[in-house]
Design an enzyme around this catalytic site. Structure first.
Site, PDB file in Angstrom:
ATOM      1  N   HIS A 102     114.279  18.641  77.234  1.00  0.00           N
ATOM      2  CA  HIS A 102     112.919  19.077  76.913  1.00  0.00           C
ATOM      3  C   HIS A 102     111.971  18.710  78.054  1.00  0.00           C
ATOM      4  O   HIS A 102     112.150  17.678  78.719  1.00  0.00           O
ATOM      5  CB  HIS A 102     112.425  18.422  75.628  1.00  0.00           C
ATOM      6  CG  HIS A 102     113.335  18.648  74.458  1.00  0.00           C
ATOM      7  ND1 HIS A 102     113.683  19.904  74.023  1.00  0.00           N
ATOM      8  CD2 HIS A 102     113.962  17.780  73.630  1.00  0.00           C
ATOM      9  CE1 HIS A 102     114.481  19.793  72.978  1.00  0.00           C
ATOM     10  NE2 HIS A 102     114.671  18.517  72.727  1.00  0.00           N
ATOM     11  N   GLU A 119     110.881  13.165  71.617  1.00  0.00           N
ATOM     12  CA  GLU A 119     111.381  13.102  70.250  1.00  0.00           C
ATOM     13  C   GLU A 119     112.190  11.832  70.056  1.00  0.00           C
ATOM     14  O   GLU A 119     112.581  11.165  71.017  1.00  0.00           O
ATOM     15  CB  GLU A 119     112.251  14.321  69.925  1.00  0.00           C
ATOM     16  CG  GLU A 119     113.531  14.411  70.743  1.00  0.00           C
ATOM     17  CD  GLU A 119     114.277  15.730  70.544  1.00  0.00           C
ATOM     18  OE1 GLU A 119     113.616  16.749  70.245  1.00  0.00           O
ATOM     19  OE2 GLU A 119     115.517  15.738  70.685  1.00  0.00           O
ATOM     20  N   HIS A 177     120.590  15.791  76.359  1.00  0.00           N
ATOM     21  CA  HIS A 177     121.192  15.301  75.124  1.00  0.00           C
ATOM     22  C   HIS A 177     121.875  16.442  74.371  1.00  0.00           C
ATOM     23  O   HIS A 177     121.591  17.621  74.577  1.00  0.00           O
ATOM     24  CB  HIS A 177     120.147  14.626  74.234  1.00  0.00           C
ATOM     25  CG  HIS A 177     118.989  15.509  73.862  1.00  0.00           C
ATOM     26  ND1 HIS A 177     117.970  15.805  74.739  1.00  0.00           N
ATOM     27  CD2 HIS A 177     118.692  16.172  72.712  1.00  0.00           C
ATOM     28  CE1 HIS A 177     117.088  16.596  74.150  1.00  0.00           C
ATOM     29  NE2 HIS A 177     117.507  16.839  72.917  1.00  0.00           N
ATOM     30  N   ARG A 198     118.174  25.056  77.331  1.00  0.00           N
ATOM     31  CA  ARG A 198     119.587  24.954  77.008  1.00  0.00           C
ATOM     32  C   ARG A 198     120.417  24.983  78.280  1.00  0.00           C
ATOM     33  O   ARG A 198     120.273  25.877  79.109  1.00  0.00           O
ATOM     34  CB  ARG A 198     119.969  26.104  76.060  1.00  0.00           C
ATOM     35  CG  ARG A 198     121.194  25.844  75.206  1.00  0.00           C
ATOM     36  CD  ARG A 198     121.413  26.987  74.209  1.00  0.00           C
ATOM     37  NE  ARG A 198     120.371  27.060  73.194  1.00  0.00           N
ATOM     38  CZ  ARG A 198     119.560  28.094  73.025  1.00  0.00           C
ATOM     39  NH1 ARG A 198     119.664  29.152  73.794  1.00  0.00           N
ATOM     40  NH2 ARG A 198     118.659  28.083  72.077  1.00  0.00           N
TER      41      ARG A 198
END
Length: 322
Positions: A102, A119, A177, A198
């Site tokens: 991200h 996050e 991740h 992605r």
């Protein structure tokens, strides 16, 4: 104001399953692979709608527009220009979550027109073989990353970590991740963003078409060499309060998260800003003005600013706040 419960917004994912139903007791639509339940969201891709009380059927966005600082707290309302800053969700990663990263606020605002995505994950449940990808191995450069990714040469590229129930990971922008093996059920607190780059999707297809990759953007935002720390029930400090054991999971500029293990009546401190309770285990009641709001595993409550609430029961709660 009162403890607000929102309708669940279920999101289909290729890696989703049915654990929300079997583990968290939610009622799911049939014949769908549900990967995410957006619990508290003011994002256009999954807007929360009030389920209880006098605000029933009003969106979170409209509540924030109308009540602003009264709902969010003066500090949060001013800091985020009257916008709701977080997104709280449950994830059922039944199959492998794509390898992803991200962006930070600076990059995302410039390129995507929305905030970046920091996050954190609290593992509610995990299979014995559950393994995550958290960061890249070794001294990798942008050029090497792009070359290996384009050739799908992922051997010795990722840092792999086994995880279990009760583990917690703070995943900052730029950290690569994914889930690699097994299944995990988790509660996620994140910035109000839905931007994901992605890197690899294990060659899966949706309706016969591979999901798009974003290798150049990913290479732009990766923090090479950064590997997050996984904390566990055993490694975190317990802070004993009356009828509650608190663990401080993370403190950062985007959000704060505590785990509360409550047995009896716990009087939570009054917060100048809003907070969100995600019920991880057990059942009980949230009490406000002598009224009881039933809370059981899988529920989520939004607690507006300056509300004097208590929790009664034997429950474990993830408390997200600013």
């Amino acid at each position: 104001m009162y403890p607000i419960k929102f309708k669940k917004c279920f999101i289909d994912k290729v890696w989703g399953g049915r654990a929300f139903e079997t583990v968290l007791g939610m009622t799911l639509p049939e014949n769908r692979q549900i990967g995410e339940s957006w619990e508290v969201s003011s994002h256009k891709n999954g807007m929360s709608v009030v389920e209880n009380g006098i605000f029933k059927d009003i969106t979170l966005e409209n509540l924030v527009e109308k009540y602003g600082a009264e709902l969010l707290g003066k500090d949060v309302s001013e800091r985020f220009s009257g916008k709701f800053p977080l997104l709280i969700k449950y994830l059922d990663v039944n199959d492998r979550l794509s390898v992803q990263v991200h962006p930070s606020d600076d990059y995302a605002l410039k390129v995507e027109g929305e905030f970046g995505k920091s996050e954190c994950w609290y593992i509610i449940d995990a299979s014995e073989d559950a393994k995550l990808i958290l960061g890249l191995k070794g001294e990798m450069t942008r050029e090497t990353f792009l070359e290996k990714s384009k050739n799908k040469d992922f051997k010795n590229m990722f840092n792999e970590v086994s995880v279990k129930k009760g583990d917690f990971i703070n995943i900052t922008p730029g950290v690569v991740h994914a889930s690699l093996e097994g299944s995990v059920l988790l509660c996620e607190t994140q910035q109000n963003s839905d931007t994901t780059y992605r890197i690899y999707d294990f060659d899966r297809t949706v309706n016969g078409v591979p999901r798009p990759l974003h290798l150049e953007k990913a290479a732009d935002v990766i923090n090479f060499g950064e590997i997050p720390v996984v904390t566990s029930e055993e490694t975190r400090q317990n802070i004993k309060l009356r009828n509650c054991v608190k663990q401080e999971l993370v403190r950062c500029k985007y959000f704060n998260v505590d785990k509360l293990k409550i047995n009896g009546i716990f009087h939570d401190e009054i917060s100048e800003n809003f907070k969100v309770y995600s019920i991880l285990e057990g059942e009980g009641n949230i009490i406000y003005n002598d009224e009881k709001y039933p809370a059981r595993k899988g529920d989520t409550y939004f607690i507006p600013a300056n509300l004097n609430v208590s929790v009664d029961g034997e429950v474990e709660i993830l408390k997200s706040f600013l």
